[in-house]
Design a protein around this motif. Sequence first.
Motif, PDB file in Angstrom:
ATOM      1  N   ASN A 208      40.697  39.045  47.053  1.00  7.75           N
ATOM      2  CA  ASN A 208      40.685  40.509  46.772  1.00  7.75           C
ATOM      3  C   ASN A 208      39.467  41.200  47.006  1.00  7.75           C
ATOM      4  OD1 ASN A 208      40.576  42.983  45.380  1.00  7.75           O
ATOM      5  ND2 ASN A 208      41.252  42.331  43.496  1.00  7.75           N
ATOM      6  N   ASP A 209      39.265  42.159  47.929  1.00  7.71           N
ATOM      7  CA  ASP A 209      38.146  42.456  48.309  1.00  7.71           C
ATOM      8  C   ASP A 209      37.755  44.024  47.831  1.00  7.71           C
ATOM      9  OD1 ASP A 209      39.721  43.946  50.222  1.00  7.71           O
ATOM     10  OD2 ASP A 209      38.785  43.219  51.857  1.00  7.71           O
ATOM     11  N   ALA A 210      38.643  44.386  46.870  1.00  3.44           N
ATOM     12  CA  ALA A 210      38.541  45.784  46.143  1.00  3.44           C
ATOM     13  C   ALA A 210      37.042  45.716  45.512  1.00  3.44           C
ATOM     14  CB  ALA A 210      39.716  46.053  45.153  1.00  3.44           C
ATOM     15  N   GLN A 224      32.904  38.072  39.008  1.00  7.91           N
ATOM     16  CA  GLN A 224      34.341  37.725  39.163  1.00  7.91           C
ATOM     17  C   GLN A 224      35.014  37.875  40.493  1.00  7.91           C
ATOM     18  OE1 GLN A 224      34.721  40.185  35.386  1.00  7.91           O
ATOM     19  NE2 GLN A 224      36.513  38.981  35.094  1.00  7.91           N
ATOM     20  N   SER A 225      35.721  36.969  40.865  1.00  8.80           N
ATOM     21  CA  SER A 225      36.554  37.225  42.081  1.00  8.80           C
ATOM     22  C   SER A 225      37.939  36.757  41.831  1.00  8.80           C
ATOM     23  CB  SER A 225      35.851  36.369  43.274  1.00  8.80           C
ATOM     24  OG  SER A 225      35.964  34.944  43.179  1.00  8.80           O
ATOM     25  N   SER A 226      38.798  36.971  42.930  1.00  9.97           N
ATOM     26  CA  SER A 226      40.173  36.486  42.883  1.00  9.97           C
ATOM     27  C   SER A 226      40.954  36.386  44.267  1.00  9.97           C
ATOM     28  CB  SER A 226      41.023  37.549  41.751  1.00  9.97           C
ATOM     29  OG  SER A 226      40.747  38.784  42.268  1.00  9.97           O
ATOM     30  N   THR A 227      41.870  35.734  44.077  1.00  8.65           N
ATOM     31  CA  THR A 227      42.931  35.571  45.257  1.00  8.65           C
ATOM     32  C   THR A 227      43.852  36.850  45.326  1.00  8.65           C
ATOM     33  OG1 THR A 227      44.672  34.251  44.143  1.00  8.65           O
ATOM     34  CG2 THR A 227      43.005  32.991  45.264  1.00  8.65           C
ATOM     35  N   VAL A 228      44.273  37.146  46.359  1.00  5.43           N
ATOM     36  CA  VAL A 228      45.199  38.325  46.456  1.00  5.43           C
ATOM     37  C   VAL A 228      46.579  37.459  46.004  1.00  5.43           C
ATOM     38  CG1 VAL A 228      46.728  39.499  48.215  1.00  5.43           C
ATOM     39  CG2 VAL A 228      44.071  39.519  48.319  1.00  5.43           C
ATOM     40  N   ALA A 229      47.358  38.266  45.187  1.00  6.56           N
ATOM     41  CA  ALA A 229      48.659  37.584  44.698  1.00  6.56           C
ATOM     42  C   ALA A 229      49.556  37.263  45.590  1.00  6.56           C
ATOM     43  CB  ALA A 229      49.357  38.591  43.741  1.00  6.56           C
ATOM     44  N   SER A 247      51.835  36.743  40.971  1.00  6.97           N
ATOM     45  CA  SER A 247      50.475  36.421  39.956  1.00  6.97           C
ATOM     46  C   SER A 247      49.529  35.799  40.969  1.00  6.97           C
ATOM     47  CB  SER A 247      50.658  35.128  38.909  1.00  6.97           C
ATOM     48  OG  SER A 247      51.798  35.835  38.149  1.00  6.97           O
ATOM     49  N   TYR A 248      48.151  35.749  40.323  1.00  5.27           N
ATOM     50  CA  TYR A 248      47.056  35.273  41.678  1.00  5.27           C
ATOM     51  C   TYR A 248      45.993  34.270  40.341  1.00  5.27           C
ATOM     52  CZ  TYR A 248      44.757  39.295  38.994  1.00  5.27           C
ATOM     53  OH  TYR A 248      44.458  39.951  37.864  1.00  5.27           O
ATOM     54  N   ALA A 279      34.890  46.493  31.935  1.00  6.10           N
ATOM     55  CA  ALA A 279      35.827  47.190  32.531  1.00  6.10           C
ATOM     56  C   ALA A 279      35.791  47.476  34.065  1.00  6.10           C
ATOM     57  CB  ALA A 279      36.062  48.507  31.889  1.00  6.10           C
ATOM     58  N   ALA A 280      34.691  47.651  34.662  1.00  8.81           N
ATOM     59  CA  ALA A 280      34.461  47.960  36.077  1.00  8.81           C
ATOM     60  C   ALA A 280      34.780  46.949  37.040  1.00  8.81           C
ATOM     61  CB  ALA A 280      33.178  48.492  36.496  1.00  8.81           C
ATOM     62  N   ASN A 281      34.722  45.679  36.357  1.00 14.63           N
ATOM     63  CA  ASN A 281      34.990  44.470  37.326  1.00 14.63           C
ATOM     64  C   ASN A 281      36.512  44.395  37.063  1.00 14.63           C
ATOM     65  OD1 ASN A 281      32.211  43.987  37.301  1.00 14.63           O
ATOM     66  ND2 ASN A 281      32.486  41.732  36.634  1.00 14.63           N
ATOM     67  N   ALA A 282      37.130  44.263  36.057  1.00 17.28           N
ATOM     68  CA  ALA A 282      38.499  44.153  35.715  1.00 17.28           C
ATOM     69  C   ALA A 282      39.385  45.361  36.395  1.00 17.28           C
ATOM     70  CB  ALA A 282      38.865  44.256  34.192  1.00 17.28           C
ATOM     71  N   ASN A 283      38.768  46.482  36.611  1.00 16.95           N
ATOM     72  CA  ASN A 283      39.468  47.580  37.326  1.00 16.95           C
ATOM     73  C   ASN A 283      39.836  47.069  38.749  1.00 16.95           C
ATOM     74  OD1 ASN A 283      40.342  50.452  37.272  1.00 16.95           O
ATOM     75  ND2 ASN A 283      38.806  50.640  38.780  1.00 16.95           N
ATOM     76  N   LYS A 284      39.039  46.405  39.194  1.00 13.24           N
ATOM     77  CA  LYS A 284      39.063  45.730  40.794  1.00 13.24           C
ATOM     78  C   LYS A 284      39.773  44.769  40.796  1.00 13.24           C
ATOM     79  CE  LYS A 284      37.120  49.287  42.528  1.00 13.24           C
ATOM     80  NZ  LYS A 284      37.903  50.496  43.163  1.00 13.24           N
ATOM     81  N   ILE A 285      39.947  43.631  39.691  1.00 12.44           N
ATOM     82  CA  ILE A 285      40.667  42.663  39.702  1.00 12.44           C
ATOM     83  C   ILE A 285      42.108  42.966  39.516  1.00 12.44           C
ATOM     84  CG2 ILE A 285      40.990  40.435  38.355  1.00 12.44           C
ATOM     85  CD1 ILE A 285      38.609  40.122  39.846  1.00 12.44           C
ATOM     86  N   PHE A 286      42.271  44.017  38.928  1.00 13.17           N
ATOM     87  CA  PHE A 286      43.940  44.512  38.611  1.00 13.17           C
ATOM     88  C   PHE A 286      44.465  44.581  40.082  1.00 13.17           C
ATOM     89  CE2 PHE A 286      42.796  46.204  34.392  1.00 13.17           C
ATOM     90  CZ  PHE A 286      43.885  45.341  33.675  1.00 13.17           C
ATOM     91  N   GLU A 287      43.668  44.846  41.025  1.00 12.64           N
ATOM     92  CA  GLU A 287      44.340  45.386  42.342  1.00 12.64           C
ATOM     93  C   GLU A 287      44.743  44.078  43.148  1.00 12.64           C
ATOM     94  OE1 GLU A 287      42.098  48.451  44.343  1.00 12.64           O
ATOM     95  OE2 GLU A 287      41.695  49.415  42.583  1.00 12.64           O
ATOM     96  N   SER A 288      44.483  42.840  42.679  1.00 16.45           N
ATOM     97  CA  SER A 288      45.121  41.700  43.103  1.00 16.45           C
ATOM     98  C   SER A 288      46.520  41.580  43.674  1.00 16.45           C
ATOM     99  CB  SER A 288      44.536  40.369  42.593  1.00 16.45           C
ATOM    100  OG  SER A 288      43.005  40.337  42.283  1.00 16.45           O
ATOM    101  N   THR A 289      47.279  42.605  42.801  1.00 18.53           N
ATOM    102  CA  THR A 289      48.661  42.741  42.969  1.00 18.53           C
ATOM    103  C   THR A 289      49.262  43.606  43.791  1.00 18.53           C
ATOM    104  OG1 THR A 289      48.950  43.608  40.825  1.00 18.53           O
ATOM    105  CG2 THR A 289      49.029  41.072  40.780  1.00 18.53           C
ATOM    106  N   TYR A 290      48.195  44.842  44.041  1.00 20.16           N
ATOM    107  CA  TYR A 290      48.447  45.885  44.603  1.00 20.16           C
ATOM    108  C   TYR A 290      48.717  45.821  46.036  1.00 20.16           C
ATOM    109  CZ  TYR A 290      47.191  48.460  40.338  1.00 20.16           C
ATOM    110  OH  TYR A 290      47.278  48.866  38.930  1.00 20.16           O
ATOM    111  N   SER A 291      49.659  46.615  46.583  1.00 21.17           N
ATOM    112  CA  SER A 291      49.849  46.584  48.119  1.00 21.17           C
ATOM    113  C   SER A 291      48.653  46.877  48.950  1.00 21.17           C
ATOM    114  CB  SER A 291      51.022  47.669  48.436  1.00 21.17           C
ATOM    115  OG  SER A 291      50.626  48.910  48.146  1.00 21.17           O
ATOM    116  N   SER A 292      47.701  47.539  48.494  1.00 23.15           N
ATOM    117  CA  SER A 292      46.107  47.888  49.208  1.00 23.15           C
ATOM    118  C   SER A 292      45.733  46.347  49.734  1.00 23.15           C
ATOM    119  CB  SER A 292      45.489  48.659  48.574  1.00 23.15           C
ATOM    120  OG  SER A 292      45.060  47.959  47.257  1.00 23.15           O
TER     121      SER A 292
END
Length: 296
Positions: A208-210, A224-229, A247-248, A279-292
């Motif tokens: 996830n590069d958001a 923090q980093s994450s895979t794309v779902a 999930s991711y 919150a700023a980190n988590a805000n972007k981590i949430f987007e791991s499941t987003y179509s963007s």
Amino acid sequence: MNKLELILEGLMRRYRERVPDVNRVLSAMIADGLIKDAQEIENDHIAFRTIGVPHLGIQSLEKIFIYHGYTKRDYLYFEEKKLDAYWYAPPDPALPRIFISELRVGDLSEKAQQIIHSYTDEVTADPVDTLDLDNPDQVDVFLHSGLWRLPTYADFSALAAESEYASWTIYNRYYLNHFTISVHNLKEGYNHIEAYNQFLEKHGLQLNDAGGKFKKSPDGLLLQSSTVAGMIAANFADGVVHRISGSYVEFAERRLLPEYQQLPQVSVKREHRRDGFEAANANKIFESTYSSQTNK
């Protein structure tokens, strides 16, 4: 295993079955000699998504974990995504923190609220109140059961247009949203988020590069980093089968607090590192499941 460990084990077992990236990550770590087996990994935290309506949401789900010794900690607010969240500290530092977020349904459009309530109004009492919380099997089944009927693809799409968090949750319910590998406890050369991200990408995992491929707290101590779902085939109530995000996997590096910088590595414990969430980190981590992210 005690009752809480059995509940957590049940969550992780089903999550691994449903999220192929979990085994991809673990297999890559074993193949490259980072770990010998999955038991060596410290799970930093697990996360759930909920919907803020009567009888459900944070106030309901948290009862399971508070009953088993978790302590409610900081409140987080996500204005852009219309979410509230809390995190919970475990009774034993060997166990994961828990992060529970909740959709602020009242902040959505009237149309979106009507769609959500058409499903959640089927829940007329807090379902956790009927559980025997001392029965891990019963809790496990509850955490993997639908609380309302399966949505139609039309309703799912209408929600997604306004809140992809809403659409994800109306379909996936309480399925575990992610678990988190503690990067700082890995061996030298892989125990910083940038190097670990490079390792993941070398093995073909999409990040996830958001907000960048890793998100960094203002104090510089939580990265923090994450895979794309991964996409899953979802069967909707109107007979439509469509691929949606599942999930991711998340990765966290918690650096030593300033007062413990000189502590020898062998003496470092969880309490010596940056705790909590950003919150700023988590805000972007949430987007791991987003179509963007998933449509890239």
